[in-house]
Motif scaffolding. Structure first.
Motif, PDB file in Angstrom:
ATOM      1  N   THR A 298      -1.961   5.581  -0.385  1.00 60.76           N
ATOM      2  CA  THR A 298      -1.170   5.907  -1.590  1.00 60.76           C
ATOM      3  C   THR A 298      -2.123   6.366  -2.673  1.00 60.76           C
ATOM      4  N   ALA A 301      -2.661   3.473  -6.696  1.00 57.71           N
ATOM      5  CA  ALA A 301      -3.226   2.128  -6.808  1.00 57.71           C
ATOM      6  C   ALA A 301      -4.457   2.083  -7.711  1.00 57.71           C
ATOM      7  N   HIS A 304      -7.039  -0.698  -8.336  1.00 54.72           N
ATOM      8  CA  HIS A 304      -6.992  -1.564  -7.144  1.00 54.72           C
ATOM      9  C   HIS A 304      -7.127  -0.715  -5.882  1.00 54.72           C
ATOM     10  N   ILE A 307      -7.864  -2.219  -2.509  1.00 58.50           N
ATOM     11  CA  ILE A 307      -6.788  -2.817  -1.710  1.00 58.50           C
ATOM     12  C   ILE A 307      -6.095  -1.727  -0.885  1.00 58.50           C
ATOM     13  N   ALA A 310      -8.337  -0.911   1.860  1.00 55.94           N
ATOM     14  CA  ALA A 310      -8.378  -1.913   2.931  1.00 55.94           C
ATOM     15  C   ALA A 310      -7.200  -1.727   3.881  1.00 55.94           C
ATOM     16  N   VAL A 311      -6.046  -1.357   3.326  1.00 56.46           N
ATOM     17  CA  VAL A 311      -4.876  -1.095   4.178  1.00 56.46           C
ATOM     18  C   VAL A 311      -5.202   0.057   5.134  1.00 56.46           C
ATOM     19  N   ILE A 350     -13.061  -7.005   5.143  1.00 53.48           N
ATOM     20  CA  ILE A 350     -11.789  -7.533   5.658  1.00 53.48           C
ATOM     21  C   ILE A 350     -11.133  -6.486   6.551  1.00 53.48           C
TER      22      ILE A 350
ATOM     23  N   HIS B 306      -4.817 -12.073  -0.497  1.00 53.82           N
ATOM     24  CA  HIS B 306      -3.887 -11.052  -1.011  1.00 53.82           C
ATOM     25  C   HIS B 306      -4.213  -9.689  -0.411  1.00 53.82           C
ATOM     26  N   ILE B 307      -5.495  -9.451  -0.111  1.00 59.49           N
ATOM     27  CA  ILE B 307      -5.886  -8.161   0.486  1.00 59.49           C
ATOM     28  C   ILE B 307      -5.452  -8.121   1.949  1.00 59.49           C
ATOM     29  N   ALA B 310      -1.851  -7.591   1.954  1.00 57.43           N
ATOM     30  CA  ALA B 310      -1.437  -6.219   1.619  1.00 57.43           C
ATOM     31  C   ALA B 310      -1.533  -5.333   2.857  1.00 57.43           C
ATOM     32  N   GLU B 343      -2.621 -11.099  -9.470  1.00 58.06           N
ATOM     33  CA  GLU B 343      -3.317 -10.361  -8.410  1.00 58.06           C
ATOM     34  C   GLU B 343      -2.473 -10.280  -7.143  1.00 58.06           C
ATOM     35  N   ILE B 346       0.431  -7.691  -7.645  1.00 55.68           N
ATOM     36  CA  ILE B 346      -0.067  -6.302  -7.614  1.00 55.68           C
ATOM     37  C   ILE B 346      -0.375  -5.889  -6.166  1.00 55.68           C
ATOM     38  N   ALA B 347      -1.039  -6.764  -5.424  1.00 55.51           N
ATOM     39  CA  ALA B 347      -1.388  -6.423  -4.037  1.00 55.51           C
ATOM     40  C   ALA B 347      -0.120  -6.190  -3.215  1.00 55.51           C
ATOM     41  N   ILE B 350       1.500  -2.854  -4.103  1.00 51.78           N
ATOM     42  CA  ILE B 350       0.812  -1.738  -3.432  1.00 51.78           C
ATOM     43  C   ILE B 350       1.319  -1.629  -1.995  1.00 51.78           C
TER      44      ILE B 350
END
Lengths: 428, 428
Positions: A298, A301, A304, A307, A310-311, A350, B306-307, B310, B343, B346-347, B350
């Motif tokens: 996306t 973000a 962030h 994050i 990381a996805v 991660i 949270h990561i 996500a 946090e 928000i994660a 996203i």
């Protein structure tokens, strides 16, 4: 001999032994993978550090980009960012400095770093032009190769070279209706060079000269994706794919010349097309290690983006990406400081680990299993040992009201594990 | 009449109009989706706030769990967490308090909240027992239904009820070799109740009584997954799936009784099985809205769950999850404070947005497009407007050395967009 040449001749180098041991795999199997170009060990012949491999069958590696910009260039901050990246678990660091005394910054980073170091040599070549009140198109082909050779001599382990920006791929780009045009710094500089000089990209036209330099120091070529999309709406257009075809051809030439090579990938990609991007690269580039930036599924973000990265990175790694370039919370906004570097590396670690679970990397699976067993047994020490970010896990627990009990403050006496233990005990 | 009953009778309620307008869809189409049980509008008949829908064809929604624990229970902190969640964009908040004056905490949260509120009524029922030096198994069926009715009367919009923990699913669980046993608080309490009393779960056996209460206040049932896995190694075992079969049957019964219902899902799931989990739930539960916790595709991200959440949440949403329960950085370690709540939301936002891009939600696609166009045009104001976290994006930019220029501090004069603009200009 380069690692690739050694592997082909049947010789297992010290570096291969180090990598095989670190990965828990057979050294001769690793040698075969290197011989086929499916794994690289980026390590300049001049440098001494624990070698790491990138490619098929190995743990997914993480790179952190650091470096000054024209408006922010303190060497101390760059070294702090290097330390933050390595401490958080980065396997590689790229010095992308474009401001300050670039020779001195690279030299200090190389001296201090215990991990592989990459650069984009054209940045420094252009910076020298700007200092002399000139611009990128004023560079001669010799200037560019001079800078590349100087950085290889200085000891860099891998270099990004935008060889796929050619008269032809630029023509294809102009026929695409992109929202973002070009978002690769190095790629856009080569585009400007081609356009102004009305001549072919020297990194493409004189690619053999590049291969000679890389071979002499066993510097791994990272073929840059100058046409990577800068928004999900530009992903996988004819421009991007036509460049990938060129990179696949150049990867084959590099291997033929005994030069280690990997391919850089996007960027901004819609979620459902990330796996497809990995498969296409594997097919077009003969399974050369794939080094992706994010990818970001996306565009909104900002603040962030680690994050979102990381996805995308987890899905990329699960589908075969070998090397993840981190994205920090500062992406699209400002230059990251040591704090953002740390957050970016952890998020990429991660993602890489999630990918490794899918790749069936045994050490990754064992680590998750040990964590689950530690949780089931309320063994907090063992939990911290398995955590990707031990420091933060320990710090959060230490602040907790129940830090001296076996339960956590989230549930306390409502701990499901304990309740279920009572439930099953009573039934005996 | 409940929203479901109204929808079936052909009546478009004010809530349906609100939701249809907010989502930019046709109200009668929404009504049909509600009539089929594919969308719910959790909103107690006693409460007044802007209704939101959860389900097929709608934007993916995000829930934030807040609530006290036995060792940390300041009402002011819970209200701060509520504010943090709503301010960050949460569509729903669950009060999972287990410590302090539970009635008063819930009352204050309901008074203050402009979003839907959910609870797990059995927590409070058990807390009353503990205060009276008794335990969960000492609850009578009447005690449990009394508490449920009290909370519905107080105004909660949806309740988690662990109806799928039965003598039979517990038997199946005992035959599974799980590492983590049960990790659902509410589920484990019902397991203890069944085990100690050697009797069937009242929430299952007297399900009709539950339906009557829910129907009276149009409270949406959220059928809890007491057997969700607590590690990726426990995912999709016979225990989890046998409970899902029961939940599918109960969802059908709820719909038949005019009661809105959604299904809760995992938890800890390996990356490549997340999409499969979504498909299975859709099939077994007649496309009832799916409310998932995470999912977490790795167990070792403590401090940054949270990561990991996500990553799993984005894939879940892209494959049909309708409602994401956030995971905060404090998960598995301690109770989150307002900072971690923010946090976590928000994660999850996203992740939900990435899912919405794949679902083809038009407003989501438009937002990404506006961001790309703003970037291409160096329009920082427009970029901030599209960002999921406007405050952080703006704050990072404001600290930047180039905040008054059109470029960012990352590249400065090396901006690829500008270089490429020069390249194409020269060629004309």
């Amino acid at each position: 001999m380069t690692q690739l040449e050694s592997a082909r001749s049947g010789h297992i180098t010290d570096e291969m032994k180090q990598v095989a041991e670190a990965e828990g795999i057979c050294a001769d199997y690793l040698r075969q993978q290197i011989a086929q170009g499916r794994v690289v060990i980026p390590k300049n012949t001049q440098r001494s550090f624990a070698a790491r491999g990138i490619g098929k069958g190995l743990r997914t590696k993480v790179n952190a980009n650091i470096g000054t910009s024209p408006s922010r260039h303190e060497i101390e901050e760059e070294l702090a960012k290097l330390d933050a990246a390595v401490c958080a678990g980065a396997d590689a660091v790229m010095d992308l400095s474009t401001g300050g005394d670039l020779d001195s910054i690279l030299k200090k980073i190389l001296e201090r770093s215990g991990v592989m170091i990459g650069t984009v040599p054209v940045y420094k070549a252009v910076s020298r032009m700007i200092t002399a009140d000139k611009a990128c198109p004023d560079l001669s082909a010799d200037d560019i190769f001079y800078e590349i050779e100087a950085q290889c001599r200085a000891g860099v382990d891998f270099i990004t070279v935008h060889c796929g920006i050619t008269i032809e791929t630029m023509r294809v780009l102009k026929e695409c209706s992109r929202i973002m045009g070009m978002v690769s710094r190095g790629g856009s500089l080569m585009a400007e060079w081609i356009s102004k000089n009305r001549a072919e990209n020297p990194l493409y036209e004189k690619y053999d000269r590049l291969l000679e330099i890389a071979r002499a120091y066993d510097v791994t070529l990272s073929l840059g994706d100058g046409l990577r999309p800068g928004t999900i709406f530009d992903a996988h257009d004819r421009a991007q794919i036509s460049e990938l075809v060129v990179l696949g051809e150049l990867a084959q030439k590099a291997r033929n010349a005994g030069v280690q090579v990997m391919i850089e990938g996007p960027g901004h990609v819609p979620l459902s097309r990330i796996a497809y991007d990995m498969r296409l690269q594997q097919r077009l580039c003969g399974e050369a290690p794939y080094y992706v930036l994010g990818p970001l599924p996306t565009d909104i973000a900002a603040g962030h983006d680690h994050i979102a990265g990381a996805v995308g990175g987890a899905i990329a790694a699960a589908n075969g990406a070998d090397f993840l370039c981190y994205v920090t919370p500062a992406e699209h906004l400002t230059l990251p400081g040591p704090k953002e570097v740390r957050e970016g590396v952890i998020a990429s670690k991660i993602a890489a680990h999630i990918g490794d679970l899918e790749k069936g990397i045994n050490t990754a699976l064992q680590r998750d299993k040990k964590m689950a067993e530690a949780r089931a047994g309320f063994d907090w020490k063992a939990m911290f040992e398995q955590a990707i970010d031990q420091d933060k896990a320990r710090a959060m627990r230490t602040q907790s009201a129940d830090k001296d009990r076996d339960v956590c403050t989230m549930c306390g006496d409502f701990c499901a594990l304990k309740t279920y233990a009572r439930a099953t005990k009573k039934n005996k």
